[in-house]
Scaffold this motif. Structure first.
Motif, PDB file in Angstrom:
ATOM      1  N   LEU A 142       0.821  -1.203   0.000  1.00 43.53           N
ATOM      2  CA  LEU A 142       0.000   0.000   0.000  1.00 43.53           C
ATOM      3  C   LEU A 142       0.858   1.259   0.000  1.00 43.53           C
ATOM      4  N   VAL A 143       1.924   1.254   0.789  1.00 49.46           N
ATOM      5  CA  VAL A 143       2.820   2.416   0.835  1.00 49.46           C
ATOM      6  C   VAL A 143       3.485   2.634  -0.524  1.00 49.46           C
ATOM      7  N   LEU A 144       3.940   1.529  -1.156  1.00 49.00           N
ATOM      8  CA  LEU A 144       4.592   1.633  -2.466  1.00 49.00           C
ATOM      9  C   LEU A 144       3.634   2.199  -3.511  1.00 49.00           C
ATOM     10  N   VAL A 145       2.401   1.696  -3.515  1.00 49.59           N
ATOM     11  CA  VAL A 145       1.410   2.208  -4.471  1.00 49.59           C
ATOM     12  C   VAL A 145       1.165   3.695  -4.269  1.00 49.59           C
ATOM     13  N   LEU A 146       1.055   4.102  -3.008  1.00 53.96           N
ATOM     14  CA  LEU A 146       0.844   5.527  -2.717  1.00 53.96           C
ATOM     15  C   LEU A 146       2.023   6.373  -3.180  1.00 53.96           C
TER      16      LEU A 146
END
Length: 262
Positions: free
Chosen positions: A199-203
């Motif tokens: 999720l952090v990478l996508v953000l």
């Protein structure tokens, strides 16, 4: 059967004393047969007729053979005194009273009942109350608890969280049980960490794309500005067309020819 045990002539009054048998009673000098349990004498015997008996009615009794003219009244167990009928009255047996549920007799004949006391939170029942004994309480020892008033509940052991595959949050007390909670497995922790990382990478990717678009839009030159700039460098007015430039060239050539001829 009439039996005369002894006849004594008393010198003073010459009274005759008659002894009757064990199943007889004396009435007007006659030994009459007793009535059986549950019945009473309706008519006493005479020399010609035997005893006439009559059954007791509801609420009455006589337990033993008798020569009574009236039956006895049955005992009533008063609930307000903590009593209830343990054995209901019959024609041949009186009522037997006992304590109500949760009560005990304060005397051996159970003329009155008293409610069993309850053990407060932090204490448990050591000995339960009986019909003739009150409740005995005890303070809950270490490792046990009791969280309510009760005349029957003993102290309960604390829950051991490890035995149910949980982790301990709060240790028990004399009035509360140990508090446990579910223990998250390593696999679950790993999966949760991976999900958070993704999720952090996508953000971050989304944020990068947005910033890149904003940057390129801000610094990209306008087409109209570039055209004006090119025309200015070539010495041509920005709004001049090709036809206008051709006419200007032709006029310039004519001027040059005229000058040469003169």
């Amino acid at each position: 059967m009439k039996q005369t045990c002894l006849i004594l002539l008393l010198v003073l009054n010459l009274q005759i004393i008659v002894c009757c048998g064990p199943a007889e009673y004396l009435n007007d000098g006659e030994c009459c047969s007793m009535c059986s349990p549950g019945t009473r004498v309706f008519k006493h015997c005479t020399r010609e007729f035997g005893t006439t008996c009559k059954p007791c009615t509801d609420g009455e009794y006589i337990e033993h053979p008798n020569g009574l003219e009236k039956c006895l009244k049955c005992k009533v167990c008063d609930q307000e005194l903590g009593l209830q009928a343990k054995h209901v009255c019959t024609y041949t047996r009186n009522t037997i009273c006992g304590p109500r549920e949760g009560y005990y007799c304060i005397d051996s004949t159970c003329q009155m009942g008293r409610k069993h006391k309850t053990c407060p939170p932090g204490e448990g029942v050591k000995d339960k109350g009986t019909q003739f004994k009150d409740t005995v309480c005890e303070v809950c020892p270490q490792g046990t608890y009791s969280n309510n008033d009760s005349s029957t509940q003993t102290c309960e052991k604390w829950t051991v969280c490890k035995e149910i595959n949980k982790k301990q949050v709060t240790l028990g007390t004399a009035t509360t049980d140990t508090v446990c909670e579910e223990e998250t497995s390593h696999t679950g922790k790993i999966i949760a960490a991976v999900i958070v990382s993704v999720l952090v990478l996508v953000l971050l990717i989304i944020a990068g794309v947005v910033l890149f678009k904003c940057y390129t839009k801000k610094w990209k030159p306008s087409p109209s500005v570039d055209n004006r700039h090119g025309e200015a460098e070539m010495g041509q007015p920005s709004g001049q067309t090709l036809l206008e430039r051709s006419e200007e060239t032709e006029d310039s050539n004519k001027d040059q020819t005229t000058a040469s001829s003169g």
